[in-house]
Design a protein around this motif. Structure first.
Motif, PDB file in Angstrom:
ATOM      1  N   LEU A 209      -6.014  55.278 -26.558  1.00  0.00           N
ATOM      2  CA  LEU A 209      -5.406  53.954 -26.569  1.00  0.00           C
ATOM      3  C   LEU A 209      -6.482  52.871 -26.611  1.00  0.00           C
ATOM      4  O   LEU A 209      -6.354  51.901 -27.370  1.00  0.00           O
ATOM      5  CB  LEU A 209      -4.506  53.783 -25.344  1.00  0.00           C
ATOM      6  N   PHE A 210      -7.537  53.035 -25.816  1.00  0.00           N
ATOM      7  CA  PHE A 210      -8.592  52.018 -25.853  1.00  0.00           C
ATOM      8  C   PHE A 210      -9.333  52.047 -27.189  1.00  0.00           C
ATOM      9  O   PHE A 210      -9.643  50.993 -27.752  1.00  0.00           O
ATOM     10  CB  PHE A 210      -9.588  52.192 -24.705  1.00  0.00           C
ATOM     11  N   THR A 211      -9.591  53.230 -27.698  1.00  0.00           N
ATOM     12  CA  THR A 211     -10.265  53.322 -28.994  1.00  0.00           C
ATOM     13  C   THR A 211      -9.419  52.687 -30.086  1.00  0.00           C
ATOM     14  O   THR A 211      -9.922  51.945 -30.937  1.00  0.00           O
ATOM     15  CB  THR A 211     -10.562  54.791 -29.341  1.00  0.00           C
ATOM     16  N   GLY A 212      -8.107  52.965 -30.064  1.00  0.00           N
ATOM     17  CA  GLY A 212      -7.210  52.356 -31.042  1.00  0.00           C
ATOM     18  C   GLY A 212      -7.149  50.853 -30.908  1.00  0.00           C
ATOM     19  O   GLY A 212      -7.131  50.120 -31.902  1.00  0.00           O
ATOM     20  N   TYR A 213      -7.120  50.383 -29.668  1.00  0.00           N
ATOM     21  CA  TYR A 213      -7.104  48.941 -29.424  1.00  0.00           C
ATOM     22  C   TYR A 213      -8.394  48.297 -29.933  1.00  0.00           C
ATOM     23  O   TYR A 213      -8.359  47.252 -30.596  1.00  0.00           O
ATOM     24  CB  TYR A 213      -6.926  48.691 -27.927  1.00  0.00           C
ATOM     25  N   ALA A 214      -9.534  48.916 -29.653  1.00  0.00           N
ATOM     26  CA  ALA A 214     -10.806  48.386 -30.124  1.00  0.00           C
ATOM     27  C   ALA A 214     -10.876  48.404 -31.651  1.00  0.00           C
ATOM     28  O   ALA A 214     -11.423  47.491 -32.277  1.00  0.00           O
ATOM     29  CB  ALA A 214     -11.960  49.187 -29.535  1.00  0.00           C
ATOM     30  N   ARG A 215     -10.317  49.435 -32.280  1.00  0.00           N
ATOM     31  CA  ARG A 215     -10.348  49.542 -33.737  1.00  0.00           C
ATOM     32  C   ARG A 215      -9.467  48.469 -34.380  1.00  0.00           C
ATOM     33  O   ARG A 215      -9.821  47.902 -35.417  1.00  0.00           O
ATOM     34  CB  ARG A 215      -9.892  50.927 -34.178  1.00  0.00           C
ATOM     35  N   GLY A 216      -8.310  48.187 -33.786  1.00  0.00           N
ATOM     36  CA  GLY A 216      -7.354  47.258 -34.389  1.00  0.00           C
ATOM     37  C   GLY A 216      -7.447  45.830 -33.900  1.00  0.00           C
ATOM     38  O   GLY A 216      -6.796  44.946 -34.475  1.00  0.00           O
ATOM     39  N   HIS A 217      -8.252  45.569 -32.869  1.00  0.00           N
ATOM     40  CA  HIS A 217      -8.360  44.220 -32.310  1.00  0.00           C
ATOM     41  C   HIS A 217      -9.799  43.790 -32.038  1.00  0.00           C
ATOM     42  O   HIS A 217     -10.046  42.635 -31.717  1.00  0.00           O
ATOM     43  CB  HIS A 217      -7.595  44.132 -30.987  1.00  0.00           C
ATOM     44  N   GLY A 218     -10.750  44.723 -32.090  1.00  0.00           N
ATOM     45  CA  GLY A 218     -12.097  44.479 -31.594  1.00  0.00           C
ATOM     46  C   GLY A 218     -12.865  43.386 -32.318  1.00  0.00           C
ATOM     47  O   GLY A 218     -12.544  43.029 -33.458  1.00  0.00           O
ATOM     48  N   PRO A 219     -13.868  42.866 -31.620  1.00  0.00           N
ATOM     49  CA  PRO A 219     -14.391  43.235 -30.307  1.00  0.00           C
ATOM     50  C   PRO A 219     -13.460  42.810 -29.162  1.00  0.00           C
ATOM     51  O   PRO A 219     -12.899  41.719 -29.180  1.00  0.00           O
ATOM     52  CB  PRO A 219     -15.725  42.477 -30.208  1.00  0.00           C
ATOM     53  N   VAL A 220     -13.338  43.700 -28.163  1.00  0.00           N
ATOM     54  CA  VAL A 220     -12.441  43.465 -27.037  1.00  0.00           C
ATOM     55  C   VAL A 220     -13.117  43.893 -25.741  1.00  0.00           C
ATOM     56  O   VAL A 220     -14.035  44.717 -25.746  1.00  0.00           O
ATOM     57  CB  VAL A 220     -11.123  44.247 -27.197  1.00  0.00           C
ATOM     58  N   SER A 221     -12.630  43.343 -24.637  1.00  0.00           N
ATOM     59  CA  SER A 221     -13.154  43.700 -23.323  1.00  0.00           C
ATOM     60  C   SER A 221     -12.152  44.553 -22.560  1.00  0.00           C
ATOM     61  O   SER A 221     -10.975  44.665 -22.956  1.00  0.00           O
ATOM     62  CB  SER A 221     -13.446  42.429 -22.516  1.00  0.00           C
ATOM     63  N   ALA A 222     -12.596  45.118 -21.438  1.00  0.00           N
ATOM     64  CA  ALA A 222     -11.676  45.858 -20.571  1.00  0.00           C
ATOM     65  C   ALA A 222     -10.583  44.936 -20.057  1.00  0.00           C
ATOM     66  O   ALA A 222      -9.420  45.355 -19.915  1.00  0.00           O
ATOM     67  CB  ALA A 222     -12.453  46.481 -19.406  1.00  0.00           C
ATOM     68  N   ARG A 223     -10.926  43.664 -19.771  1.00  0.00           N
ATOM     69  CA  ARG A 223      -9.899  42.719 -19.305  1.00  0.00           C
ATOM     70  C   ARG A 223      -8.874  42.430 -20.394  1.00  0.00           C
ATOM     71  O   ARG A 223      -7.677  42.295 -20.105  1.00  0.00           O
ATOM     72  CB  ARG A 223     -10.559  41.424 -18.825  1.00  0.00           C
ATOM     73  N   ASP A 224      -9.324  42.315 -21.633  1.00  0.00           N
ATOM     74  CA  ASP A 224      -8.375  42.159 -22.735  1.00  0.00           C
ATOM     75  C   ASP A 224      -7.411  43.341 -22.774  1.00  0.00           C
ATOM     76  O   ASP A 224      -6.194  43.183 -22.955  1.00  0.00           O
ATOM     77  CB  ASP A 224      -9.117  42.078 -24.074  1.00  0.00           C
ATOM     78  N   PHE A 225      -7.965  44.549 -22.640  1.00  0.00           N
ATOM     79  CA  PHE A 225      -7.150  45.768 -22.697  1.00  0.00           C
ATOM     80  C   PHE A 225      -6.154  45.812 -21.547  1.00  0.00           C
ATOM     81  O   PHE A 225      -4.987  46.209 -21.745  1.00  0.00           O
ATOM     82  CB  PHE A 225      -8.076  46.982 -22.650  1.00  0.00           C
ATOM     83  N   ALA A 226      -6.573  45.399 -20.341  1.00  0.00           N
ATOM     84  CA  ALA A 226      -5.652  45.381 -19.200  1.00  0.00           C
ATOM     85  C   ALA A 226      -4.503  44.427 -19.474  1.00  0.00           C
ATOM     86  O   ALA A 226      -3.336  44.734 -19.172  1.00  0.00           O
ATOM     87  CB  ALA A 226      -6.400  44.987 -17.931  1.00  0.00           C
ATOM     88  N   TRP A 227      -4.803  43.256 -20.055  1.00  0.00           N
ATOM     89  CA  TRP A 227      -3.728  42.311 -20.403  1.00  0.00           C
ATOM     90  C   TRP A 227      -2.798  42.919 -21.438  1.00  0.00           C
ATOM     91  O   TRP A 227      -1.577  42.876 -21.308  1.00  0.00           O
ATOM     92  CB  TRP A 227      -4.316  40.998 -20.941  1.00  0.00           C
ATOM     93  N   TRP A 228      -3.379  43.489 -22.489  1.00  0.00           N
ATOM     94  CA  TRP A 228      -2.596  43.970 -23.628  1.00  0.00           C
ATOM     95  C   TRP A 228      -1.656  45.095 -23.228  1.00  0.00           C
ATOM     96  O   TRP A 228      -0.502  45.145 -23.670  1.00  0.00           O
ATOM     97  CB  TRP A 228      -3.574  44.435 -24.701  1.00  0.00           C
ATOM     98  N   THR A 229      -2.107  45.993 -22.381  1.00  0.00           N
ATOM     99  CA  THR A 229      -1.296  47.141 -21.984  1.00  0.00           C
ATOM    100  C   THR A 229      -0.435  46.891 -20.755  1.00  0.00           C
ATOM    101  O   THR A 229       0.562  47.589 -20.550  1.00  0.00           O
ATOM    102  CB  THR A 229      -2.196  48.346 -21.663  1.00  0.00           C
ATOM    103  N   GLY A 230      -0.847  45.934 -19.914  1.00  0.00           N
ATOM    104  CA  GLY A 230      -0.195  45.778 -18.613  1.00  0.00           C
ATOM    105  C   GLY A 230      -0.694  46.767 -17.583  1.00  0.00           C
ATOM    106  O   GLY A 230      -0.121  46.868 -16.490  1.00  0.00           O
ATOM    107  N   LEU A 231      -1.762  47.503 -17.895  1.00  0.00           N
ATOM    108  CA  LEU A 231      -2.366  48.417 -16.928  1.00  0.00           C
ATOM    109  C   LEU A 231      -3.284  47.641 -15.981  1.00  0.00           C
ATOM    110  O   LEU A 231      -3.582  46.466 -16.197  1.00  0.00           O
ATOM    111  CB  LEU A 231      -3.168  49.500 -17.654  1.00  0.00           C
ATOM    112  N   THR A 232      -3.735  48.287 -14.935  1.00  0.00           N
ATOM    113  CA  THR A 232      -4.649  47.644 -14.002  1.00  0.00           C
ATOM    114  C   THR A 232      -6.048  47.573 -14.611  1.00  0.00           C
ATOM    115  O   THR A 232      -6.381  48.328 -15.537  1.00  0.00           O
ATOM    116  CB  THR A 232      -4.721  48.408 -12.676  1.00  0.00           C
ATOM    117  N   LEU A 233      -6.871  46.696 -14.067  1.00  0.00           N
ATOM    118  CA  LEU A 233      -8.246  46.606 -14.537  1.00  0.00           C
ATOM    119  C   LEU A 233      -8.999  47.901 -14.249  1.00  0.00           C
ATOM    120  O   LEU A 233      -9.851  48.318 -15.039  1.00  0.00           O
ATOM    121  CB  LEU A 233      -8.950  45.412 -13.888  1.00  0.00           C
ATOM    122  N   THR A 234      -8.670  48.545 -13.139  1.00  0.00           N
ATOM    123  CA  THR A 234      -9.285  49.844 -12.837  1.00  0.00           C
ATOM    124  C   THR A 234      -8.955  50.862 -13.924  1.00  0.00           C
ATOM    125  O   THR A 234      -9.836  51.599 -14.403  1.00  0.00           O
ATOM    126  CB  THR A 234      -8.813  50.358 -11.474  1.00  0.00           C
TER     127      THR A 234
END
Length: 370
Positions: A209-234
């Protein structure tokens, strides 16, 4: 993961990379290819979501997007943030295994207030299976009517919350197109059966999921990914770690897919007219690279969760737009720039493409005079 030896990307480089990653500079061959790249596209507004995909597939049309829905290339459900998305079919179940528990916990108070306890849920589930099994489908109204006939209350928002809960647990999803703005409901296992390509455990899912997110939206941060998925920052940081060498660090905190095209360093001149909830705006927790905080508020007036369609010039969000009253059978467009520098003629070709997508005739494109 590996690290790019270059310094953190400039604003221009960041915008250029994201435009390429999202298919706004170049485009994709088909709706399925667009969704494969983006993984998930917010889609609570079905008409808007059609153009999110269409804007990335040159020569596409609304009919073509609907065909991709009906042939099951574009799967629509509630995989993350509690909101409808188009989701790459092989990723829906794995994403739900990551997000469902947290979504259900957040909804528990609402479900309690709506009187949706375990008994009501079990009864609604049984009725839904009875109504839909064997490849059948039902509209929202038809499904709620079946529940009402079985003595299950559907007043207020109960019917919606029952559908949402059954989708979150992987029973239901959206199926065939019903009207321009709606789809019918189907059983997920019948509409889009699980395949052998689905990731098997949480770590593998986070990595993909993170690799796909980075491929389709990158450059991205872990905080961006937490927002996008609704998962925790951890969880987001675990996802970055799990992705390993499939992602490359650029600068101190952003990542791109290792197989991403990183040769171009500047934004190609371009004008884009994008939908409400488009991934170019909504797909990041930090939007300051392409829209100032003051202007971002103007994209969401009233801060009510309703996003306006946006104008993008060379990677920067420079205004919003809307359909004006139809004149002489043509669809007029009114631009609302964030400054006085937007030239309507520069956006006219992008609106011509938008009009062809919707099979309408484009009228005047004008700048709103306040």
């Amino acid at each position: 993961m590996t690290t790019d030896a270059s310094s953190a990307p400039s604003i221009g480089t960041l915008r250029a990379a994201r435009l390429r990653a999202q298919g706004l500079a170049g485009g994709f061959a088909s709706p399925a290819a667009a969704l494969e790249r983006l993984v998930c596209v917010q889609a609570q507004d079905l008409a808007a979501a059609k153009w999110v995909i269409g804007a990335r597939v040159p020569g596409s049309s609304e009919a073509g997007i609907e065909s991709a829905i009906d042939d099951r290339s574009l799967l629509r459900s509630w995989p993350m943030r509690g909101t409808l998305h188009f989701v790459e079919p092989s990723m829906l179940r794995p994403i739900l295994r990551l997000t469902a528990a947290r979504l259900m916990q957040r909804a528990s108070k609402i479900h309690l207030d709506e009187g949706i306890d375990d008994a009501v849920h079990a009864a609604a589930r049984a009725v839904a299976i009875h109504e839909l099994e064997g490849g059948r489908s039902a509209s929202r109204d038809e499904l709620q009517a079946a529940w009402a006939a079985a003595g299950i209350p559907i007043e207020g928002q109960r019917g919606y919350h029952l559908i949402w809960r059954l989708a979150i647990e992987g029973l239901l999803c959206c199926g065939p197109v019903d009207t321009r703005a709606r789809q019918r409901f189907v059983l997920l296992d019948e509409w889009s059966p699980a395949g052998s390509s689905e990731p098997g455990d949480a770590d593998e899912t986070l990595a993909l999921l993170f690799t796909g997110y980075a491929r389709g939206h990158g450059p991205v941060s872990a905080r961006d990914f937490a927002w996008w998925t609704g998962l925790t920052l951890t969880q987001a940081r675990l996802a970055v770690s799990a992705a390993g060498d499939a992602v490359v660090a650029v600068g101190d905190e952003r990542f791109v897919a290792a197989d991403a095209d990183r040769e171009s360093t500047s934004v190609s001149p371009g004008r884009h007219v994008l939908a409400p909830f488009d991934e170019y705006f909504l797909g990041y927790g930090d939007r300051t690279a392409f829209c100032s905080p003051a202007d971002a508020v103007r994209v969401v007036p009233g801060k009510n969760g309703l996003f306006l369609p946006i104008l993008v010039a060379d990677g920067e969000v420079v205004g919003t737009w809307r359909r004006a009253p139809e004149r002489r059978g043509a669809t007029a467009i009114e631009l609302a720039p964030f400054s006085g520098s937007v030239d309507a003629d520069e956006f006219a070709p992008a609106f011509e493409r938008w009009a062809r997508f919707w099979s309408t005739t484009l009228g005047d494109v004008t700048v709103r005079q306040d």
